[in-house]
Design an enzyme around this catalytic site. Structure first.
Site, mmCIF file in Angstrom:
data_model
loop_
_atom_site.group_PDB
_atom_site.id
_atom_site.type_symbol
_atom_site.label_atom_id
_atom_site.label_comp_id
_atom_site.label_asym_id
_atom_site.label_seq_id
_atom_site.Cartn_x
_atom_site.Cartn_y
_atom_site.Cartn_z
ATOM 1 N N ASP A 1 0.780 -1.253 0.000
ATOM 2 C CA ASP A 1 0.000 0.000 0.000
ATOM 3 C C ASP A 1 0.813 1.307 0.000
ATOM 4 O O ASP A 1 0.487 2.232 0.768
ATOM 5 C CB ASP A 1 -0.958 0.020 1.211
ATOM 6 C CG ASP A 1 -1.982 -1.111 1.173
ATOM 7 O OD1 ASP A 1 -1.961 -1.904 0.230
ATOM 8 O OD2 ASP A 1 -2.811 -1.186 2.106
ATOM 9 N N LYS B 1 -7.105 -4.918 -2.704
ATOM 10 C CA LYS B 1 -7.824 -5.364 -1.506
ATOM 11 C C LYS B 1 -8.790 -4.281 -1.051
ATOM 12 O O LYS B 1 -8.619 -3.108 -1.401
ATOM 13 C CB LYS B 1 -6.847 -5.738 -0.392
ATOM 14 C CG LYS B 1 -5.968 -4.595 0.022
ATOM 15 C CD LYS B 1 -4.807 -5.113 0.840
ATOM 16 C CE LYS B 1 -4.083 -3.978 1.488
ATOM 17 N NZ LYS B 1 -4.923 -3.063 2.248
ATOM 18 N N CYS C 1 -2.024 -2.689 7.725
ATOM 19 C CA CYS C 1 -1.924 -3.606 6.587
ATOM 20 C C CYS C 1 -0.636 -4.412 6.583
ATOM 21 O O CYS C 1 -0.646 -5.570 6.163
ATOM 22 C CB CYS C 1 -2.150 -2.832 5.296
ATOM 23 S SG CYS C 1 -3.866 -2.254 5.228
HETATM 24 C C1 VGL Z 1 -4.725 0.784 5.739
HETATM 25 C C2 VGL Z 1 -6.247 1.726 7.150
HETATM 26 C C3 VGL Z 1 -7.240 1.596 6.214
HETATM 27 C C4 VGL Z 1 -3.316 0.351 5.495
HETATM 28 C C5 VGL Z 1 -5.715 0.627 4.789
HETATM 29 O O1 VGL Z 1 -2.902 0.246 4.319
HETATM 30 O O2 VGL Z 1 -2.590 0.111 6.495
HETATM 31 N N1 VGL Z 1 -5.015 1.316 6.929
HETATM 32 N N2 VGL Z 1 -6.959 1.043 5.036
#
Ligand code: VGL
Ligand code: ZN
Length: 198
Positions: A8, A106, A151
């Site tokens: 991410d 995701k 994540c």
């Molecule tokens: C994430 C919060 C919400 C992450 C993704 O990538 O850690 N955190 N969505």
């Protein structure tokens, strides 16, 4: 074989983004450098529809940081982030993607969040990442990216559960720290499950 799993590294998770992780951008040069040491590199991308249930804006009388019950699971409510097709969802432009073999999305189902790159938070659906790695002959995964306490942590926990020797590279990850100490607690928890913190 060992694979690098990049979690991410998207505009909304770095400085200027809607869910900015402190120091997020600073890991990118190291992540780019590390990629040279792996024959397989995969990345995940948080990829939500606008009506996603993890967004505080989609719930009346709720604010960011509140915890609600979302279809039977505890859910932290976040600002709108990583909406499919938007700038915020794109990988940060300084991230080198030339060595990335495959990207796994995701959080695409509006009813359930997905912190892990392998499964949604209820372990109801599989992204295909685990099988992909096994088909490529991967035995070990090194994990980097954002955010350490969400994540990265949940991806590492699933990786170890699926039988991969799992390492999180600390210098190449950063966390949200919604509450002070969350990142340290995440590292301790990961270590207690057999994940190597390097
Ligand atoms: C994430 C919060 C919400 C992450 C993704 O990538 O850690 N955190 N969505
Ligand atoms: Zn998200």
């Amino acid at each position: 074989m060992k694979a690098l799993l990049i979690i991410d590294i998207q505009n909304d998770f770095v400085e200027g983004g809607s869910l900015a992780v402190p120091g997020g951008k600073a890991i990118i040069p190291l992540v780019n450098e590390l990629q040279k040491d792996y024959s397989l590199v995969v990345a995940t991308q948080d990829w939500h529809p606008l009506d996603h249930g993890s967004f505080a804006a989609n719930h009346e009388n709720q604010s960011q940081g509140d915890i609600i019950d979302l279809h039977g699971l505890q859910q932290v409510l976040w600002p709108i982030h990583c909406v499919q097709g938007t700038f915020g969802a794109q990988f940060v432009s300084s991230l080198d993607l030339t060595k990335v073999d495959k990207v796994f999305h995701k959080g695409t189902d509006y009813q359930i969040d997905s912190y892990s790159g392998f499964f949604d938070n209820g372990h109801r659906k599989d992204t295909g990442l685990g099988q992909y790695l096994k088909e490529k002959g991967v035995r070990a995964v090194d994990i980097v990216g954002l955010a350490t306490d969400y994540c990265v942590k949940f991806s590492a926990l699933d990786a170890v559960k699926l039988g991969f020797e799992t390492t999180v590279i600390r210098d190449a990850s950063r966390g949200v720290n919604l509450r002070a100490g969350d990142v340290e607690a995440a590292y301790e928890m990961m270590q207690s499950k057999g994940i190597i913190i390097m």
